[in-house]
Design an enzyme around this catalytic site. Structure first.
Site, short mmCIF file in Angstrom:
data_model
loop_
_atom_site.label_atom_id
_atom_site.label_comp_id
_atom_site.label_asym_id
_atom_site.label_seq_id
_atom_site.Cartn_x
_atom_site.Cartn_y
_atom_site.Cartn_z
N LYS A 99 7.11 -13.03 6.32
CA LYS A 99 6.14 -13.16 5.11
C LYS A 99 6.72 -12.23 3.92
O LYS A 99 6.51 -11.11 4.01
CB LYS A 99 4.61 -12.81 5.43
CG LYS A 99 3.73 -13.24 4.05
CD LYS A 99 2.37 -12.62 3.92
CE LYS A 99 2.50 -11.07 3.44
NZ LYS A 99 2.71 -10.93 2.08
N GLU A 142 7.73 1.20 8.18
CA GLU A 142 8.36 1.93 7.31
C GLU A 142 7.51 2.07 6.05
O GLU A 142 7.36 1.00 5.57
CB GLU A 142 9.70 1.28 6.87
CG GLU A 142 10.60 2.24 6.19
CD GLU A 142 10.43 2.16 4.68
OE1 GLU A 142 9.79 3.02 3.97
OE2 GLU A 142 11.04 1.13 4.36
N CYS A 193 10.29 3.88 -1.88
CA CYS A 193 9.49 4.44 -1.03
C CYS A 193 10.31 5.98 -0.71
O CYS A 193 9.51 6.83 -0.49
CB CYS A 193 9.22 3.77 0.32
SG CYS A 193 10.92 3.30 1.06
N GLU A 236 1.66 8.90 -4.04
CA GLU A 236 2.91 8.35 -4.30
C GLU A 236 2.71 7.41 -5.53
O GLU A 236 2.00 6.48 -5.40
CB GLU A 236 3.19 7.36 -3.02
CG GLU A 236 4.52 6.66 -3.09
CD GLU A 236 4.87 6.07 -1.94
OE1 GLU A 236 6.15 5.54 -1.77
OE2 GLU A 236 4.12 5.31 -1.36
#
Length: 799
Positions: free
Chosen positions: A193, A267, A301, A398
């Site tokens: 997806k 991850e 990331c 983040e």
């Protein structure tokens, strides 16, 4: 038109637009919308719910895409399962030819994919053209090679099965390649997806799959939002889930599939340190910041979003950084002169803006590039904060935008303390001309990837993945391929016979009698920090042996005992820093001292478990050999130097998890204890062990052996009591980095679910029975591999 001499002096130049006519023609040809790619065919969109795909640079609608429903996921998984039977049995060479063909076709359409990615995602065309798409081709080339070699290089392993893969929007096609290439090379089939914000290059990739004649059902692509992703992850016929995205969603997935026996790799997020020492090449480090946080608009990331600068050079470094920031160009990402494009969506722009405002409210000083932003689109001026504290929101959260924080440090120890002051552990960047200092920092920083005098280097030949709440598992390199393979011995384990759960009780058992009337009482204590310690609660339970007679008592450990054991383990960190040779010597000494007490242990096995003297002798002999095996492996289970495209020595270093929790089964209590504990400590971990609850007296004899074998206090900590109660506490504990559990199916589910707090890595048996006497099941490199995490350190090498 300006003179060349003037342009070279001012660096002012006009626009250089990239043509998007081919992409526009493709979109126009599909203006009715795009369906899913299932079983080698595209579905239609008629009568289906669709969602709009927006160009974030100008807010224009690019296309409409079908929204996946349960029946779409069911059909895709069924197609993948059907195709798996044939695909997994193909010779590796045959699979390699398909992966090679994909790589070649992507190369031949590089510009089309680059333009489409830029329009879909908002990143500059220079990045998609020069970084993203070449890396996509590289991944398929690299894994074509693994397909060719997997049968010999991974002997004893086989493909997992049907893989459900969920990818993010920041590197849409590259993340697809990271997931699909190793899965196919290993012999799996996939249902993938894409992110709902950026599905278009996945659709174009599906067209490549069809063009090269990839067998139907090997790759299936279903579009949709988080609900569609949840349907894929939770599907009963999916064998492995691979997810890249936020830590919050990763935690949801871990909980969702707990107990399903699905293999999982995550991850997740990051808040990576960018450490600059006073002897660094300052201009090089400034350019490193550009690549670390303003590359891809900071939507990375592993972005170096926490800049740590040694105090003596901070004023000069900040001044250089501000001047460099003034030269950045922000605007139309299809313009080849732009450095920074658009954030992926208006929603992401709103989130980044809110976090930046929060940073200013909390006292941070924001320095931003003095750029005029386009009127349309989701653009944000790149910048960085100073005057922030480690606990500031912008230092902890983040941001996932083109904004970093900058703080100072004085000493290397302070730099490490600041660098590791985060729940994440994805990447780090170290800048110093002193190679000894740089490598020392690389070893001490808790991150899965470390770049020395460089940043954001990625390659199919090197593993990528994080520590802590940045997830577990690796993508790329040899370590990445393991994520798509299963050890044959583990796949074939039978379900254990289900018996009544053993729940030790502190209540006296009036029906039981001491095995030897008048004998001196035998009561084990916990073993914590190298000392025998009474259980915190003050409770003990009767231990019965053969014929149901009481042969002693054991402490009934509780939450506080586990807490104390974890604290003791945390103080024994020097064990992980000891040389492998020294650890090997200690383990050999454990074997030597255990052998000296052979008669005692064999008699206790007979008394405790009721086995024959011959069986007890065999269990002891195998346990002793296993100790020697792991002593031998301590200095021989090596890392690797990966071959990457750039000129680097990319070191794949095996590092211990840190503190491991281990819950042992009741069967073969001596051998199973040794088989689980020895590989963990051989690799440098410290362990908190819950031994067999039915046969805990062996643990007291074992810790006496440890006491006389130079095992440092805190390396092995033993808490007796009810296995699942104590395992739950270990799984909940945020300072425990990994947990191995061998017990019931229900207990395995509990451990996986409870591990969601800090997303610790787990290895559970799901109620399956191991034959501990069998070396293929009870020992081996698979145990060692699961006792370490791989850190990839990129060291510059040559010009």
């Amino acid at each position: 038109m300006g003179q060349i001499k003037d342009i070279l002096r001012t660096m002012e130049y006009g626009p250089a637009p990239e043509s998007n006519s081919d992409v526009q023609a493709w979109l126009e040809a599909n203006r009715k919308g795009f369906g899913h790619f299932i079983d080698g065919r595209f579905t239609g969109v008629e009568g289906r719910e669709t969602f709009a795909v927006i160009n974030p640079a100008n807010d224009a609608v690019l296309a409409k895409v079908a929204h996946g429903r349960k029946e779409d996921v069911d059909t895709a998984v069924k197609a993948a399962r059907t195709a798996f039977g044939t695909w997994s049995k193909l010779a590796g060479h045959e699979r390699a030819k398909y992966l090679y063909a994909i790589a070649r076709h992507i190369q031949k359409r590089e510009r089309f994919f680059a333009v489409l990615e830029t329009m879909d995602n908002g990143k500059p065309i220079r990045e998609t053209r020069d970084i993203d798409i070449p890396l996509v081709a590289r991944h398929f080339y690299h894994h074509a090679g693994w397909a060719e070699m997997v049968e010999t290089e991974f002997e004893g392993f086989s493909p997992v099965g049907v893989c459900g893969q969920i990818i993010p929007w920041n590197f849409p096609l590259l993340m697809l390649a990271w997931k699909i290439a190793p899965a196919l090379a290993a012999g799996n089939t996939v249902v993938l997806k894409p992110a709902e914000l950026t599905p278009l290059t996945a659709i174009a990739f599906a067209e490549v799959c069809r063009e090269i004649g990839l067998p139907a059902g090997v790759v299936n692509i279903v579009h949709g939002d988080g609900e569609t992703g949840a349907l894929i992850c939770g599907h009963d016929d999916v064998d492995k889930v691979a997810f890249t995205g936020s830590t919050e969603v990763g935690r949801i997935i871990r909980e969702q599939i707990a107990g399903s026996e699905k293999k999982l790799s995550l991850e997740l997020g990051g808040k990576s340190p960018f450490i600059v020492f006073e002897d660094a090449d300052m201009d090089g480090a400034v350019e490193g910041v550009v690549d670390a946080i303003w590359f891809n608009q900071g939507e990375v990331c592993c972005a170096g979003s926490r800049i740590l600068v040694q105090e003596g050079i901070a004023p000069r470094f900040y001044d250089k950084l501000r001047k460099r920031m003034e030269t950045l160009r922000v605007g139309d990402p299809l313009d080849k002169t732009m450095d920074v494009g658009a954030l992926v969506s208006a929603g992401q722009l709103k989130r980044v803006s809110a976090l930046v405002e929060q940073g200013k409210v909390e006292g941070g000083t924001l320095w931003q590039a003095p750029v005029a932003l386009p009127v349309k689109g989701s653009f944000f001026a790149p910048g960085f904060f100073t005057d922030v504290e480690p606990a500031s929101t912008v230092c902890e959260v983040e941001i996932f935008g083109p904004v970093a924080t900058a703080t100072t440090f004085r000493t290397p120890d302070e730099a490490i303390a600041l660098a590791n002051n985060t729940k994440y552990g994805l990447a780090a960047s170290v800048w110093s001309e002193n190679i000894n200092l740089a490598l020392d920092m690389a070893a001490r920083v808790k991150a899965g990837v470390v770049w020395i005098n460089s940043t954001n280097l990625l390659d199919a030949g090197a593993g990528f993945g994080g520590y802590r709440e940045s997830g577990f598992g690796r993508e790329g390199g040899r370590e990445g391929l393991y994520e798509y393979l299963t050890a044959n011995w583990e796949k074939r384990l039978p379900l254990a016979k289900i018996g009544p759960a053993f729940k030790p009780s502190a209540v006296p058992d009036g029906d039981a009698r001491m095995a030897t009337s008048g004998a001196i009482d035998r009561t084990t204590k916990n073993y914590i920090g190298g000392k025998q310690v009474r259980p915190d609660g003050g409770y003990s339970y009767s231990v019965t042996g053969k014929n149901g007679q009481i042969i002693g008592h054991a402490g009934l450990g509780n939450r506080k005992d586990i807490r104390n054991a974890v604290e003791a383990a945390s103080r024994a960190g020097a064990w992980g820093g000891a040389t492998a040779h020294n650890r090997a010597q200690v383990l050999y000494y454990v074997g030597e001292n255990l052998d000296a007490r052979r008669a005692e242990f064999e008699a206790l096995l007979v008394e405790s478990t009721g086995v024959t003297a011959k069986a007890a002798s065999e269990e002891f002999a195998v346990a002793l050999r296993r100790i020697f095996y792991y002593a031998a492996q301590a200095d021989k289970y090596d890392g690797a130097v990966h071959s990457t495209k750039s000129r680097h020595v990319t070191l794949a270093m095996n590092e211990p998890w840190g503190i491991m929790g281990i819950a042992c089964p009741d069967d073969m209590p001596l051998l199973s204890f040794v088989s689980l504990v020895l590989p963990a400590i051989a690799m440098g971990n410290r362990v908190v062990v819950v031994p067999s609850a039915r046969h805990p007296l062996l643990a007291s004899s074992l810790y006496q052996v440890l006491d006389t074998s130079d095992v440092p206090g805190g390396v092995v900590n033993i808490v007796t009591g009810e296995r699942d109660v104590l395992a739950r506490t270990l799984a909940d504990h945020d300072e425990v980095d990994s947990i191995w559990y061998v017990g019931s199916k229900e207990g395995s589910t509990m451990v996986e679910r409870a591990s969601c707090g800090n997303l610790k890595a787990t290895w559970v048996n799901n109620g399956r029975q191991r034959d501990w006497l069998n070396n293929s099941q009870g020992q081996g490199r698979d145990y060692l591999r699961r006792a370490v995490q791989v850190k990839n350190i990129w060291v510059p090498y040559g010009e």
